[in-house]
Design an enzyme around this catalytic site. Structure first.
Site, PDB file in Angstrom:
ATOM      1  N   LYS A  77       0.853  -1.202   0.000  1.00  0.00           N
ATOM      2  CA  LYS A  77       0.000   0.000   0.000  1.00  0.00           C
ATOM      3  C   LYS A  77       0.886   1.249   0.000  1.00  0.00           C
ATOM      4  CE  LYS A  77      -3.898   1.932   2.685  1.00  0.00           C
ATOM      5  NZ  LYS A  77      -4.795   1.715   3.848  1.00  0.00           N
ATOM      6  N   SER A 152      -9.655   1.859   2.913  1.00  0.00           N
ATOM      7  CA  SER A 152      -8.787   2.575   1.994  1.00  0.00           C
ATOM      8  C   SER A 152      -7.744   1.687   1.299  1.00  0.00           C
ATOM      9  CB  SER A 152      -8.050   3.694   2.737  1.00  0.00           C
ATOM     10  OG  SER A 152      -7.232   3.139   3.749  1.00  0.00           O
ATOM     11  N   SER A 176      -9.910  -0.422   7.047  1.00  0.00           N
ATOM     12  CA  SER A 176      -9.326  -0.306   5.708  1.00  0.00           C
ATOM     13  C   SER A 176      -8.661  -1.550   5.153  1.00  0.00           C
ATOM     14  CB  SER A 176      -8.323   0.846   5.675  1.00  0.00           C
ATOM     15  OG  SER A 176      -9.016   2.059   5.570  1.00  0.00           O
TER      16      SER A 176
HETATM   17  N1  GLN Z   1     -12.982   4.397   6.381  1.00  0.00           N
HETATM   18  C1  GLN Z   1     -12.390   4.792   7.623  1.00  0.00           C
HETATM   19  C2  GLN Z   1     -11.971   6.225   7.573  1.00  0.00           C
HETATM   20  O1  GLN Z   1     -12.225   6.841   6.596  1.00  0.00           O
HETATM   21  C3  GLN Z   1     -11.245   3.899   7.944  1.00  0.00           C
HETATM   22  C4  GLN Z   1     -10.021   4.213   7.185  1.00  0.00           C
HETATM   23  C5  GLN Z   1      -8.888   3.316   7.517  1.00  0.00           C
HETATM   24  O2  GLN Z   1      -9.042   2.274   8.156  1.00  0.00           O
HETATM   25  N2  GLN Z   1      -7.707   3.737   7.154  1.00  0.00           N
HETATM   26  O3  GLN Z   1     -11.399   6.734   8.475  1.00  0.00           O
END
Ligand code: GLN
Length: 466
Positions: A77, A152, A176
């Site tokens: 990532k 994400s 994410s």
């Molecule tokens: N969707 C969540 C957020 O926007 C989690 C994001 C993540 O786990 N990096 O914060």
């Protein structure tokens, strides 16, 4: 061996027999990327350095120095640092920034002789649930390219699901790893908070962030998790959580299903798949009980105070001087304003504003302090239930992957995480594993006590086999 479907175990066998080399596997990875990634857009860069990695792996294999991941292609990532490679967190703010050092996890992969194939797309600074909010554009779902891959870590999940790599690294602050794994039909583990190093991960919410594996099978995810574990010396960011009342790995096979599963708006199709999976688990010796966890429903309210608060502090370092993008504002204050106003995207700016607000002197007690207390209450509630049952299970996401552009309202996007935030707020480990369903993938989430990853992998394997 069909490369796209092969497990790490399959690849290790062909490498050990000399039927394929690490260079051959890298060629296969590149072939799949050439065939599919024009449409999916999982990768934002395929590394030139992958070739070197593969050659080094072949030497290790030849000299009998092979380790579990020697020669295995893996995607990273784009918020995890690799020395000498660009890292951007999918933000204009880090345009052209080259990492001067390796994250502990990438250094460990190099030491293994793994082949770092490329970096994968994400929502900007890992804020999002769809991988649509990236400076590189959307990553699509390999099962249906009108739909999102989740986020994400959408790029990492899609890279594994389309068969380019058997393994990828993601990060999980509120879901994410698990949510894109669920949308893409693969396995994703959010480890216990602090079980793996965060050194070299671009910080989002430091009390919530974890790095973890995405893979096609539970065994492969387990292998990657195990390879990455261990204390790290100078920059140690691992912690060991001693719950005191927990039971860690446990073989009793008692499943708790939180009552909130029926009240948080999960689609009927997902509930049907979930119940069918529970039935199959009963056939494998599990007993199922309902547990009362109404506090689960408060996760969004708590998370979307704590996470922006931490994000606003962590992102303060991007000032246009030290990293990547710079816009001239005539004097230093002007530089900050110009750089930050044009370098961050809309969602990132929103969180910085919200985070600064809840931490400000006048509102700290009303918002941040209350959220921290509520988080503690949630942790206690989860640990109490985990004394009665061995694991908690629920669907990972309310429904299947949604279509690109379908969710515009930021609050609706936040609500996508309503089943995954709890594990981050409590620090508990959680795994998402595909449920056997017709049509698009749906994930089952298994949550355990601190450091009970063994139990989670065992249950995930039972779900795979059932
Ligand atoms: N969707 C969540 C957020 O926007 C989690 C994001 C993540 O786990 N990096 O914060």
């Amino acid at each position: 061996m069909q490369y796209e479907k092969a497990t790490v175990q399959d690849m290790r066998e062909v490498l050990a027999k000399g039927d394929s080399s690490a260079i051959d596997l890298l060629k296969e990875a590149k072939r799949v990327i050439a065939e599919k990634d024009g449409e999916v857009k999982a990768f934002v860069e395929v590394f030139d350095s992958a070739e070197e990695d593969a050659k080094r792996a072949d030497t290790m294999l030849k000299e009998g120095r092979a380790m579990p991941l020697t020669g295995i292609p893996i995607a990273i990532k784009d918020n995890i640092c690799i020395a000498g490679n660009t890292v951007t967190a999918a933000s204009k703010m880090l345009e052209g920034f080259v990492s001067p050092y390796d994250a502990t996890v990438t250094a460990r992969l190099r030491a293994q002789g793994a082949v770092l194939v490329g970096r994968t797309n994400l929502d900007e600074f890992a804020m999002g649930s769809s991988t649509e909010r990236s400076v590189y554009g959307t990553t699509y779902n390999p099962h249906d390219t009108e739909r999102v891959s989740g986020g994400s870590s959408g790029g990492s999940a899609a890279a594994v699901a389309m068969g380019a790599v058997p393994l990828a690294l993601g990060s999980d602050t509120g879901g994410s790893i698990r949510q894109p794994a669920s949308f893409c039909g693969i396995v994703g583990l959010k480890p216990t908070y602090g079980a793996l190093s965060r050194h070299g991960l671009i910080a989002l919410g430091s009390s919530l962030d974890v790095i973890g594996p995405l893979a096609r099978t539970a065994d492969d995810a387990k292998l990657l998790f195990e390879v990455l574990q261990g204390e790290e010396g100078q920059y140690d960011s691992t912690v060991e959580i001693f719950a005191g009342i927990g039971q860690k790995n446990n073989t009793e096979k008692i499943i708790g299903v939180p009552d909130a599963v029926t009240t948080v708006g999960i689609s009927q199709e997902t509930l049907d798949a979930f119940n069918a999976t529970l039935e199959r688990l009963k056939g494998k010796g599990y007993t199922v009980r309902e547990v009362s966890l109404p506090i689960m429903e408060k996760a969004g309210a708590i998370y979307y105070i704590i996470q922006p608060a931490e994000a606003s502090s962590n992102l303060a370092r991007f000032d246009g001087v030290r990293y990547g993008y710079h816009k001239d504002g005539k004097e230093v204050w002007g530089d900050y304003v110009q750089t930050r106003s044009s370098g961050f995207g809309e969602e990132v700016s929103r969180r910085i504003v919200v985070g600064s607000y809840v931490l400000s002197a006048g509102y700290y007690d009303a918002y941040y302090k209350k959220a921290v207390a509520a988080r503690d209450a949630m942790r206690q509630a989860f640990l109490k239930e985990l004394q009665e049952v061995s694991i908690l299970v629920m669907p990972t996401t309310p429904d299947i992957a949604f279509k690109e552009g379908a969710i515009q309202d930021p609050i609706a996007m936040y609500a996508e995480d309503r089943l995954t935030l709890q594990a981050n707020l409590t620090g508990l480990p959680a795994i998402s594993i595909p449920m056997a369903v017709e049509g698009l993938p749906r994930g089952m989430q298994v949550i355990g006590d601190y450091n009970s990853e063994e139990t989670l992998f065992a249950c995930a394997k039972d779900i795979e086999q059932s």
